[in-house]
Design a protein around this motif. Structure first.
Motif, PDB file in Angstrom:
ATOM      1  N   THR A   1     -12.826  30.065  -3.612  1.00 26.61           N
ATOM      2  CA  THR A   1     -12.683  28.623  -3.826  1.00 26.61           C
ATOM      3  C   THR A   1     -14.002  27.866  -3.693  1.00 26.61           C
ATOM      4  N   ASN A   2     -14.898  28.347  -2.826  1.00 27.02           N
ATOM      5  CA  ASN A   2     -16.108  27.565  -2.584  1.00 27.02           C
ATOM      6  C   ASN A   2     -17.199  28.454  -1.983  1.00 27.02           C
ATOM      7  N   PRO A   3     -17.766  29.363  -2.748  1.00 24.84           N
ATOM      8  CA  PRO A   3     -18.824  30.220  -2.209  1.00 24.84           C
ATOM      9  C   PRO A   3     -20.051  29.426  -1.757  1.00 24.84           C
ATOM     10  N   ALA A   4     -20.275  28.261  -2.369  1.00 28.69           N
ATOM     11  CA  ALA A   4     -21.405  27.436  -1.952  1.00 28.69           C
ATOM     12  C   ALA A   4     -21.225  26.960  -0.508  1.00 28.69           C
ATOM     13  N   GLN A   5     -19.986  26.626  -0.155  1.00 24.38           N
ATOM     14  CA  GLN A   5     -19.721  26.205   1.222  1.00 24.38           C
ATOM     15  C   GLN A   5     -19.830  27.380   2.185  1.00 24.38           C
ATOM     16  N   ALA A   6     -19.442  28.570   1.715  1.00 26.94           N
ATOM     17  CA  ALA A   6     -19.611  29.771   2.539  1.00 26.94           C
ATOM     18  C   ALA A   6     -21.085  29.957   2.890  1.00 26.94           C
ATOM     19  N   LEU A   7     -21.962  29.784   1.915  1.00 22.25           N
ATOM     20  CA  LEU A   7     -23.401  29.912   2.150  1.00 22.25           C
ATOM     21  C   LEU A   7     -23.903  28.804   3.068  1.00 22.25           C
ATOM     22  N   ALA A   8     -23.410  27.586   2.874  1.00 19.69           N
ATOM     23  CA  ALA A   8     -23.848  26.465   3.708  1.00 19.69           C
ATOM     24  C   ALA A   8     -23.492  26.711   5.174  1.00 19.69           C
ATOM     25  N   LEU A   9     -22.291  27.220   5.425  1.00 21.21           N
ATOM     26  CA  LEU A   9     -21.871  27.513   6.791  1.00 21.21           C
ATOM     27  C   LEU A   9     -22.718  28.636   7.391  1.00 21.21           C
ATOM     28  N   LEU A  10     -22.972  29.661   6.591  1.00 20.23           N
ATOM     29  CA  LEU A  10     -23.797  30.770   7.064  1.00 20.23           C
ATOM     30  C   LEU A  10     -25.194  30.279   7.436  1.00 20.23           C
TER      31      LEU A  10
END
Length: 489
Positions: A381-390
């Motif tokens: 749904t949101n790999p960009a947010q996954a990266l931001a959290l990481l």
């Protein structure tokens, strides 16, 4: 008629519940000799009995003692730790995948968790007697059901399959879900599937989330933020990534700090006290210096007088922490014992108080963030947010961090790497490998500081092995034959 000390048994465990506690240390020392029904006519007795349920988590088989402590079991059974040649061979059988139904290393959790569950059900039994009412009553029920859910979750992930472990895992045998205080129950059975057990855990946690009113100032008791965080953890194990994100974001919305770099070493090294830093901690089991018998770090090492370790960090894991990673100095101490140099795990050694007496962090916001990041990636749904959290996590762990730009499989690999580095020695690694259906593959390196020395005897545990489900204690089955043993034990 049983008096203040109440002897109860459940599936072959015998425990003692008392109704008087020291609020800060959560002791259970009786000072009143009276019947339990009379004791529970006072409002303060509910708080004392509930604190007694928290105390159960600090017993042998859960987070105390050398053998079978959950502070080390989730790591010594994996590629995170290696037994030292100069240790006492504590927990050696478990580290060598020699699990058996009469060995407390893998069976101790079973009775310890049901002890905690029985104490929560004791509180719930008396909630209808009219002593508590309104929000005071619903908050107490929420707290008891939340703690009950935690213990059942620890049981089901250890003794049953994890829903994401195999295609049919949800339909395999679960564990007995105890919802009533029944001391003499010897007819309980494992009559639920894994999926049904998870549904009950989530139902208890949802009730707790909706009704708990305690704020998160006291990290030693459940709060709304910690309950949401637990819902994120349970849903990740269930493979429900939408709810992993939903409840994880709610938890982080209330308690957004994942421990800033300046506080990271302090949350591990400072002993219990009023000024203790708890930045990024959502729920911990209090363990004060007065409780010097609860030397929770002793499962890793002892000072005799130089540091002697039972297990040390695997060399490949140790070198995975960069020189600019704050976790390296917080988790490890390199030192000599018996003329040999080791990379000791000193995450729980403490500093400035009784050695190895520190609070046990059951849930941290950093784990919740990693749950959400992984769920965003897996759901697509949101790999960009996954990266931001990481990147948010890495910015607080690496002093010279430059934001990463990973995508695809590289992003998932980076999330899982940080999970291993962040949650090492917090009872996560075994269960992460299990839920991802990955084998234990040890490095083959030795126990000394440079990777030389004696390697582990057993190097591999295959994905399909029945040993991923720990054995039910033989004593439980002897007391109640309705409790089925797991396959191949």
């Amino acid at each position: 008629m049983k008096k203040n000390i109440i002897k109860i048994s459940l599936a072959a465990l015998t425990i003692f519940v008392t109704l008087t506690s020291c609020e800060r240390n959560l002791d259970q020392i009786s000072s009143i000799n009276e019947d339990q029904d009379q004791s529970m006519t006072r409002a303060e007795s509910f708080r004392q009995a509930m604190d007694g349920a928290y105390t159960a988590f600090k017993g042998s088989g859960y987070y105390n003692g050398d053998s079978g402590s959950q502070l080390i079991m989730g790591d010594l059974t994996t590629d995170n730790l290696i037994r030292t040649a100069s240790g006492r061979n504590t927990n050696f059988a478990a580290s060598n995948f020699e699990f058996s139904s009469d060995n407390s290393q893998t069976t101790g959790l079973y009775s310890a968790a049901y002890m905690a569950i029985s104490r929560t059900n004791f509180v719930l039994k008396y909630l209808g007697n009219g002593v508590l009412s309104g929000t005071e009553k619903t908050n107490m029920e929420a707290e008891a059901r939340g703690l009950r859910a935690i213990a059942h979750f620890d049981l089901v992930r250890a003794y049953s399959q994890i829903p994401t472990q195999s295609p049919n895992a949800k339909n395999t045998i679960g564990i007995y879900y105890s919802e009533t205080y029944a001391p003499l129950n010897n007819t309980a059975s494992r009559n639920l599937t894994v999926d049904q057990v998870y549904d009950k855990i989530i139902a208890d946690l949802l009730f707790a989330a909706d009704n708990i009113t305690q704020n998160d100032a006291d990290k030693g008791r459940l709060s709304k933020a910690s309950i949401y965080g637990l819902l994120s953890r349970v849903n990740l194990y269930k493979g429900d990534y939408a709810n992993t994100i939903k409840y994880g974001e709610l938890a982080l919305g209330i308690a957004p700090s994942i421990t800033v770099m300046d506080n990271f070493t302090r949350i591990w090294k400072e002993n219990e006290g009023l000024s203790r830093i708890t930045d990024g901690v959502l729920f911990q089991l209090s363990n004060a210096p007065a409780e010097s018998n609860n030397t929770v770090g002793a499962a890793y090492n002892q000072a005799v007088p130089s540091l002697r370790s039972e297990f040390v960090v695997d060399y490949d894991l140790y070198t995975a922490y960069g020189a600019d990673d704050i976790r390296k100095s917080a988790y490890f101490t390199t030192g000599i014992y018996s003329k040999e140099k080791y990379n000791h795990v000193t995450k729980y050694a403490g500093n400035g108080g009784p050695s190895n007496v520190v609070p046990i962090k059951y849930l941290r916001a950093a784990e919740v963030l990693l749950n959400v990041a992984e769920a965003y990636y897996r759901s697509g749904t949101n790999p960009a947010q996954a990266l931001a959290l990481l990147n948010k996590l890495r910015a607080e762990r690496y002093s010279s961090f430059t934001p990463g730009t990973e995508s695809g499989q590289d992003l998932l690999d980076a999330i899982l790497k940080e999970r291993r580095l962040e949650l090492a020695f917090e009872n996560d690694r075994w269960y992460t490998l299990k839920r991802l259906a990955l084998p234990v593959q040890r490095s083959g390196k030795g126990d000394l500081f440079d990777g030389t020395g004696t390697p582990a005897v057993a190097q591999v545990l295959k994905v399909g092995s029945a040993k991923w489900q720990w054995p039910i204690p033989i004593t439980a089955i002897q007391a109640n034959p309705n409790i089925l043993q797991n396959d191949e034990y």
